[in-house]
Design a protein around this motif. Structure first.
Motif, PDB file in Angstrom:
ATOM      1  N   GLY A  21       0.799  -1.228   0.000  1.00 44.96           N
ATOM      2  CA  GLY A  21       0.000   0.000   0.000  1.00 44.96           C
ATOM      3  C   GLY A  21       0.820   1.260   0.000  1.00 44.96           C
ATOM      4  N   GLU A  22       2.115   1.148   0.070  1.00 47.56           N
ATOM      5  CA  GLU A  22       2.974   2.336   0.052  1.00 47.56           C
ATOM      6  C   GLU A  22       3.029   2.904  -1.363  1.00 47.56           C
ATOM      7  N   PRO A  23       2.887   4.269  -1.539  1.00 45.85           N
ATOM      8  CA  PRO A  23       2.905   4.874  -2.887  1.00 45.85           C
ATOM      9  C   PRO A  23       4.272   4.724  -3.547  1.00 45.85           C
ATOM     10  N   LEU A  24       4.232   4.435  -4.850  1.00 41.62           N
ATOM     11  CA  LEU A  24       5.454   4.290  -5.619  1.00 41.62           C
ATOM     12  C   LEU A  24       5.627   5.412  -6.642  1.00 41.62           C
ATOM     13  N   ALA A  25       4.525   5.816  -7.262  1.00 44.23           N
ATOM     14  CA  ALA A  25       4.619   6.859  -8.298  1.00 44.23           C
ATOM     15  C   ALA A  25       3.246   7.509  -8.493  1.00 44.23           C
ATOM     16  N   MET A  26       3.265   8.721  -9.092  1.00 41.41           N
ATOM     17  CA  MET A  26       2.042   9.439  -9.492  1.00 41.41           C
ATOM     18  C   MET A  26       2.013   9.473 -11.010  1.00 41.41           C
ATOM     19  N   LEU A  27       0.825   9.158 -11.604  1.00 40.45           N
ATOM     20  CA  LEU A  27       0.751   9.090 -13.057  1.00 40.45           C
ATOM     21  C   LEU A  27      -0.563   9.713 -13.556  1.00 40.45           C
ATOM     22  N   TYR A  28      -0.510  10.065 -14.848  1.00 43.23           N
ATOM     23  CA  TYR A  28      -1.719  10.595 -15.501  1.00 43.23           C
ATOM     24  C   TYR A  28      -2.008   9.717 -16.699  1.00 43.23           C
ATOM     25  N   SER A  29      -3.262   9.190 -16.709  1.00 47.34           N
ATOM     26  CA  SER A  29      -3.690   8.329 -17.801  1.00 47.34           C
ATOM     27  C   SER A  29      -5.022   8.842 -18.314  1.00 47.34           C
ATOM     28  N   PRO A  30      -5.094   9.296 -19.559  1.00 49.30           N
ATOM     29  CA  PRO A  30      -6.366   9.792 -20.099  1.00 49.30           C
ATOM     30  C   PRO A  30      -7.479   8.764 -20.010  1.00 49.30           C
ATOM     31  N   GLU A  31      -7.164   7.504 -20.255  1.00 54.20           N
ATOM     32  CA  GLU A  31      -8.191   6.464 -20.222  1.00 54.20           C
ATOM     33  C   GLU A  31      -8.711   6.251 -18.813  1.00 54.20           C
ATOM     34  N   VAL A  32      -7.814   6.283 -17.835  1.00 51.24           N
ATOM     35  CA  VAL A  32      -8.245   6.114 -16.436  1.00 51.24           C
ATOM     36  C   VAL A  32      -9.065   7.312 -15.983  1.00 51.24           C
ATOM     37  N   VAL A  33      -8.658   8.534 -16.385  1.00 51.54           N
ATOM     38  CA  VAL A  33      -9.394   9.746 -16.001  1.00 51.54           C
ATOM     39  C   VAL A  33     -10.799   9.726 -16.603  1.00 51.54           C
ATOM     40  N   ALA A  34     -10.929   9.273 -17.850  1.00 53.45           N
ATOM     41  CA  ALA A  34     -12.249   9.205 -18.484  1.00 53.45           C
ATOM     42  C   ALA A  34     -13.133   8.206 -17.759  1.00 53.45           C
ATOM     43  N   ALA A  35     -12.569   7.059 -17.376  1.00 50.27           N
ATOM     44  CA  ALA A  35     -13.361   6.071 -16.649  1.00 50.27           C
ATOM     45  C   ALA A  35     -13.768   6.584 -15.277  1.00 50.27           C
ATOM     46  N   ALA A  36     -12.885   7.359 -14.633  1.00 50.39           N
ATOM     47  CA  ALA A  36     -13.220   7.930 -13.322  1.00 50.39           C
ATOM     48  C   ALA A  36     -14.331   8.966 -13.450  1.00 50.39           C
ATOM     49  N   ALA A  37     -14.282   9.781 -14.522  1.00 52.28           N
ATOM     50  CA  ALA A  37     -15.337  10.783 -14.734  1.00 52.28           C
ATOM     51  C   ALA A  37     -16.673  10.110 -14.959  1.00 52.28           C
ATOM     52  N   GLN A  38     -16.706   9.013 -15.708  1.00 51.91           N
ATOM     53  CA  GLN A  38     -17.942   8.287 -15.929  1.00 51.91           C
ATOM     54  C   GLN A  38     -18.476   7.718 -14.620  1.00 51.91           C
ATOM     55  N   TYR A  39     -17.589   7.250 -13.771  1.00 52.24           N
ATOM     56  CA  TYR A  39     -18.007   6.693 -12.472  1.00 52.24           C
ATOM     57  C   TYR A  39     -18.638   7.775 -11.603  1.00 52.24           C
ATOM     58  N   VAL A  40     -18.022   8.976 -11.584  1.00 54.62           N
ATOM     59  CA  VAL A  40     -18.576  10.084 -10.797  1.00 54.62           C
ATOM     60  C   VAL A  40     -19.944  10.488 -11.333  1.00 54.62           C
ATOM     61  N   SER A  41     -20.075  10.523 -12.657  1.00 56.20           N
ATOM     62  CA  SER A  41     -21.359  10.909 -13.260  1.00 56.20           C
ATOM     63  C   SER A  41     -22.436   9.906 -12.904  1.00 56.20           C
ATOM     64  N   ASP A  42     -22.099   8.617 -12.936  1.00 53.04           N
ATOM     65  CA  ASP A  42     -23.089   7.595 -12.603  1.00 53.04           C
ATOM     66  C   ASP A  42     -23.460   7.653 -11.127  1.00 53.04           C
ATOM     67  N   LEU A  43     -22.487   7.996 -10.298  1.00 55.74           N
ATOM     68  CA  LEU A  43     -22.801   8.141  -8.871  1.00 55.74           C
ATOM     69  C   LEU A  43     -23.803   9.257  -8.630  1.00 55.74           C
ATOM     70  N   ARG A  44     -23.713  10.299  -9.397  1.00 56.77           N
ATOM     71  CA  ARG A  44     -24.586  11.465  -9.193  1.00 56.77           C
ATOM     72  C   ARG A  44     -25.992  11.255  -9.768  1.00 56.77           C
ATOM     73  N   GLY A  45     -26.136  10.474 -10.839  1.00 59.63           N
ATOM     74  CA  GLY A  45     -27.465  10.409 -11.430  1.00 59.63           C
ATOM     75  C   GLY A  45     -27.901   9.046 -11.889  1.00 59.63           C
ATOM     76  N   GLY A  46     -27.037   8.175 -12.242  1.00 59.30           N
ATOM     77  CA  GLY A  46     -27.443   6.889 -12.795  1.00 59.30           C
ATOM     78  C   GLY A  46     -27.121   5.737 -11.888  1.00 59.30           C
ATOM     79  N   GLU A  47     -28.002   5.443 -10.964  1.00 58.51           N
ATOM     80  CA  GLU A  47     -27.744   4.405  -9.978  1.00 58.51           C
ATOM     81  C   GLU A  47     -27.581   3.030 -10.625  1.00 58.51           C
ATOM     82  N   GLY A  48     -28.248   2.828 -11.707  1.00 58.66           N
ATOM     83  CA  GLY A  48     -28.209   1.505 -12.315  1.00 58.66           C
ATOM     84  C   GLY A  48     -26.900   1.193 -13.017  1.00 58.66           C
ATOM     85  N   ARG A  49     -26.122   2.250 -13.299  1.00 59.53           N
ATOM     86  CA  ARG A  49     -24.865   2.016 -14.015  1.00 59.53           C
ATOM     87  C   ARG A  49     -23.625   2.155 -13.134  1.00 59.53           C
ATOM     88  N   VAL A  50     -23.787   2.328 -11.844  1.00 52.74           N
ATOM     89  CA  VAL A  50     -22.653   2.553 -10.939  1.00 52.74           C
ATOM     90  C   VAL A  50     -21.737   1.335 -10.878  1.00 52.74           C
TER      91      VAL A  50
END
Length: 478
Positions: free
Chosen positions: A221-250
């Motif tokens: 669990g110790e941090p090794l590095a910080m990274l930026y991944s466009p694909e991961v960020v897009a998936a995270a944004a979709q998850y946040v959007s589903d949390l806010r309005g689409g319960e069935g897709r969470v």
């Protein structure tokens, strides 16, 4: 008699003995001729007549045992013959033979038939016999062999005096478990099951790397590095959007993040904050030592590319190279004792975890894997080890000391002690060897007494044929 008289008598006797020896050497007299001279001359020196002395000889009787030279030279013949100048050899009857061997029979014994002379054997034990007395190349007399000294079944009887002189030692065959061990070289290796490779499941840019280098110890669990991944960020944004309005897709959005390798702790943090992170933290999946660090700040990492390699060294393997001849007695779970030249004075214990099903073509050894606990991390990868493996199933077997075996390569022999100075060579079939003992598969049983050490057995190792000829009585000469 006065002291002076005694001195004169001693001088006279000494002079007579010297004259007799000189005459014997010049004239070639035999021991029998010397005896006759002594019987006639000694009484005369003492002032008495030879006729007054008891007769020391008797009329020759018995069969002709050999023929001697008529001039008393050291030549004998088994059959009647003549000298070069035409003189006939003289027959020697049984009671005329003279021997200076302390174990030879006396004339009385020859007449009474108590002991029967079979032949004469080589004094050094070589496989050579003679029907008549003779000398070897060193001038040593051949030794007589009598019927009561020869036993059946190839045995030989040795007197107690000879047993003591030759240093014979015996032991009893025992029926006990054989404490067999195998020694083998080994080397420390990582447990493959405790090694982790850290890579990404999507393309990403490495923005920051923690102070972690090769050899660093990290915790799970110790941090090794910080990274930026466009694909991961897009998936995270979709998850946040589903949390806010689409319960069935969470659930589907969360599973997508997990499939991209985002740790569960990071996903929980996104769900709690309901905010899309710009950077994702790469964390160590297990505690251990960093073996490799490929991550560099600013680099672009493609999916599947290795960034770190971490190994848990709390348990390591010791890989031992065992000769194929020793594999039969090994099995999984056998105990192993291990020492390391780098850790003198310390002994480690482990168990055989795996015997690899392959023998190296070059070294003719198989690899045996041993699990070894290493909580303090003192055992380092590629350290040399000396491994002692316990073999066998603990079942009792008939065994004797290694020194008792005469091994020619195609024949193995033990010398059995039958008691009362009688010894018999016994062919045996050997099994395992360990701790100075040899397993006997066939030939003897528990309780049999066998010869373990003696000078003639040690000599037999250099010339087995001569030793067996000395220990086994040859056939009588006609």
């Amino acid at each position: 008699m006065s002291v002076f008289g005694k001195l004169v008598l001693i001088g006279v006797v000494g002079g007579a003995a010297g004259w007799a020896g000189l005459a014997a050497g010049v004239k070639g007299w035999t021991p029998a001729m010397l005896a006759n001279v002594a019987q006639t001359q000694f009484p005369a020196l003492m002032g008495r007549q030879a006729e007054a002395m008891p007769a020391a000889t008797r009329t020759p009787t018995g069969p002709v045992i050999y023929y001697r030279h008529p001039d008393g030279l050291a030549e004998w013949s088994a059959a009647s013959t003549e000298t070069a100048d035409g003189k006939s050899f003289l027959p020697v009857l049984a009671n005329e033979d003279v021997s200076f061997d302390p174990e030879a029979i006396t004339p009385l014994e020859a007449e009474s038939g108590e002991r029967t002379l079979l032949y004469y054997r080589h004094p050094m034990g070589l496989p050579d016999t003679s029907p008549v007395p003779k000398l070897d190349s060193m001038g040593m007399d051949y030794l007589p062999v009598y019927a009561d000294e020869v036993s059946d079944a190839g045995s030989v009887t040795v007197s107690p005096g000879k047993l003591q002189r030759t240093g014979v030692r015996t032991s009893i065959a025992v029926f006990d478990p054989m404490a067999t061990t195998v020694r083998a070289p080994g080397i420390v290796a990582l447990d493959d099951r405790r090694v982790s490779v850290i890579s990404l499941r999507a393309d990403a840019f490495i923005e920051e790397v923690e102070d972690v280098t090769t050899g660093s110890i990290v915790e799970a669990g110790e941090p090794l590095a910080m990274l930026y991944s466009p694909e991961v960020v897009a998936a995270a944004a979709q998850y946040v959007s589903d949390l806010r309005g689409g319960e069935g897709r969470v659930e589907g959005s969360r599973q997508r993040l997990a499939n991209l390798g985002v740790p569960a702790a990071v996903i929980d943090k996104i769900a709690a904050e309901r905010r899309t992170p710009v950077q994702i933290t790469l964390m160590a999946p297990r505690s251990g030592v960093v073996l490799e660090r490929m991550a560099v700040e600013g680099m672009m990492s493609e999916a599947g590319e290795t960034l770190f390699r971490i190994a848990d060294t709390s348990v390591v393997w010791v890989m031992a190279d065992v000769p194929e001849s020793a594999l039969a007695g090994l099995s999984d779970g056998n105990a192993a004792t291990i020492t390391f030249p780098g850790l003198p004075g310390e002994t480690f214990s482990g168990l055989i975890d795996k015997i690899y099903p392959e023998v190296d073509m070059q070294t003719r050894t198989a690899r045996v894997r041993i699990d070894l606990s290493n909580p303090e991390g003192r055992l380092l990868v590629n350290m040399f080890a000396d491994v002692v493996l316990a073999t066998g199933d603990g079942a009792p077997v008939v065994q004797v000391p290694e020194t008792a075996v005469i091994d020619t390569g195609d024949r193995q022999v033990l010398i059995r002690d039958m008691g009362e100075g009688k010894f018999v060579p016994q062919d045996v079939v050997l099994g395992r060897q360990a701790a100075g003992m040899v397993e006997i598969l066939e030939g003897i049983v528990e309780g049999d007494r066998i010869v373990t050490t003696s000078t003639f057995l040690i000599d037999a190792e250099s010339n087995l044929n001569a030793a067996l000829a000395a220990l086994t009585a040859p056939e009588a000469v006609e």
